[in-house]
Design an enzyme around this catalytic site. Structure first.
Site, PDB file in Angstrom:
ATOM      1  N   CYS A  64       0.807  -1.227   0.000  1.00 49.68           N
ATOM      2  CA  CYS A  64       0.000   0.000   0.000  1.00 49.68           C
ATOM      3  C   CYS A  64       0.840   1.277   0.000  1.00 49.68           C
ATOM      4  CB  CYS A  64      -0.953   0.001   1.196  1.00 49.68           C
ATOM      5  SG  CYS A  64      -2.214  -1.296   1.104  1.00 49.68           S
ATOM      6  N   HIS A 111      -3.295   7.297   2.866  1.00 51.42           N
ATOM      7  CA  HIS A 111      -3.719   6.021   2.302  1.00 51.42           C
ATOM      8  C   HIS A 111      -5.092   5.645   2.849  1.00 51.42           C
ATOM      9  CE1 HIS A 111      -3.834   1.949   0.977  1.00 51.42           C
ATOM     10  NE2 HIS A 111      -3.678   1.444   2.187  1.00 51.42           N
ATOM     11  N   ASN A 160     -10.136   0.210  -0.155  1.00 52.18           N
ATOM     12  CA  ASN A 160      -8.684   0.259  -0.236  1.00 52.18           C
ATOM     13  C   ASN A 160      -8.235  -0.254  -1.603  1.00 52.18           C
ATOM     14  OD1 ASN A 160      -5.931   0.000   0.010  1.00 52.18           O
ATOM     15  ND2 ASN A 160      -5.966  -1.190   1.904  1.00 52.18           N
TER      16      ASN A 160
END
Length: 331
Positions: free
Chosen positions: A116, A256, A286
């Site tokens: 990520c 994020h 996500n």
């Protein structure tokens, strides 16, 4: 000659049409909208349903959006960095295929994988190339087809992830705008808590690994959450301290999009007002490498030249960090 800094001069994005809502997920696993929303902030995510299209498709569409908006000749691009955790193929670089498809025939290209944090690390890498003075146009793409590695009978992961792509063009700046500072870290302990167990050199694919579903993402949610909250918040506060900034000096937090509670905790540590925290997790979930450029795309019209932006991310590995950035243009 004035010092060269690396500024973002254009952004683009793409998300698939299919919307996977919490209510639809509730027909697939034991969950419900209230449970998902209260724990993650996610209401829906986009899924690339076409089995003949991989992560490259998401990246190509995002890059084409940027190229069209900027009226950019792709032959002028020097380098394409493709940040992804879900490459099309294990060996052939997704970046190389993508660069060819978008017409960046004069660029060299490669994939960057930091889970990520891939796009955040890609920003740092692009800035270094620009600051060297040897490259003028670096395209960083962040894209992931997370649906390709998610077990939709595992409610600990299937509620979180979605598919999407984003892109940002980095160019030299002589006004002191662009990337100002970075604080990037890793800790190999994360390998135990967030991983795909099979498919690599340690556990090559076999009939048994497929039968045991070892090619899907598995995570120890509580442990990952704990590390993410502490490390993303620590990195963001450190970047402020190193640059003598307070929350009042920050115009936007671009974090994020893994979990709303993690983003809220980071903003609280930074003493930021809620209206400075950019979020789209409710729409996309996500998207791993795509979350940061998707935020840039969705909120581009709100970003003003000179705005102080803090980027922050946390991902598998563990990988995490924060970047202090000055925005370079008015949309």
């Amino acid at each position: 000659m004035s010092k060269i800094t690396a500024a973002i001069t254009a952004v683009g994005a793409y998300v698939p049409d299919y919307v996977l809502t919490n209510d639809i997920l509730a027909t697939m696993v034991d969950t419900n909208d209230e449970w998902i929303t209260s724990r993650t902030g996610i209401k829906e995510r986009r899924i690339l349903k076409d089995k003949d299209k991989g992560t490259s498709y998401l990246g190509i569409k995002a890059a084409e959006d940027l190229i069209a908006k900027r009226n950019l000749d792709p032959k002028e691009i020097d380098l394409v960095i493709f940040a992804t955790a879900t490459p099309d193929l294990p060996v052939a670089a997704t970046a190389a295929y993508t660069a060819s498809k978008i017409g960046a025939v004069n660029a060299f290209s490669y994939d960057l994988q930091a889970a990520c944090s891939s796009f955040l690390y890609g920003m740092s890498t692009a800035a270094s190339y620009i600051e060297s003075g040897r490259y003028k146009k670096v395209l960083v793409i962040g894209a992931d087809k997370m649906s390709s590695i998610i077990d939709y009978t595992d409610r600990t992961t299937c509620i979180i992830f979605g598919d999407g792509g984003g892109a940002a063009l980095f160019e030299p700046n002589y006004e002191g705008l662009g990337l100002q500072d970075e604080y990037l870290r890793t800790d190999g302990i994360g390998r135990e808590f967030l991983k795909i167990e099979a498919g690599g050199s340690l556990v090559p694919p076999t009939e048994e690994t497929v039968a045991k579903k070892l090619h899907f993402v598995r995570q120890d949610g509580k442990t990952v959450f704990k590390y993410a909250v502490s490390n993303m918040a620590d990195a963001s506060t450190k970047i402020l301290e190193r640059n003598n900034l307070t929350g009042n000096d920050v115009d936007w937090l671009i974090a994020h999009q893994a979990n709303k509670r993690i983003i809220d905790a980071t903003a609280k540590r930074m003493e930021l007002d809620d209206n400075k925290v950019l979020m789209n997790i409710q729409r996309y979930g996500n998207t791993t490498s795509a979350t940061l450029p998707l935020l840039l795309h969705d909120y581009e019209k709100q970003l003003k030249k000179g705005d102080n932006i803090v980027f922050a991310s946390f991902g598998g590995g563990f990988t995490w960090g924060s970047i202090y950035f000055k925005w370079a243009y008015n949309s």
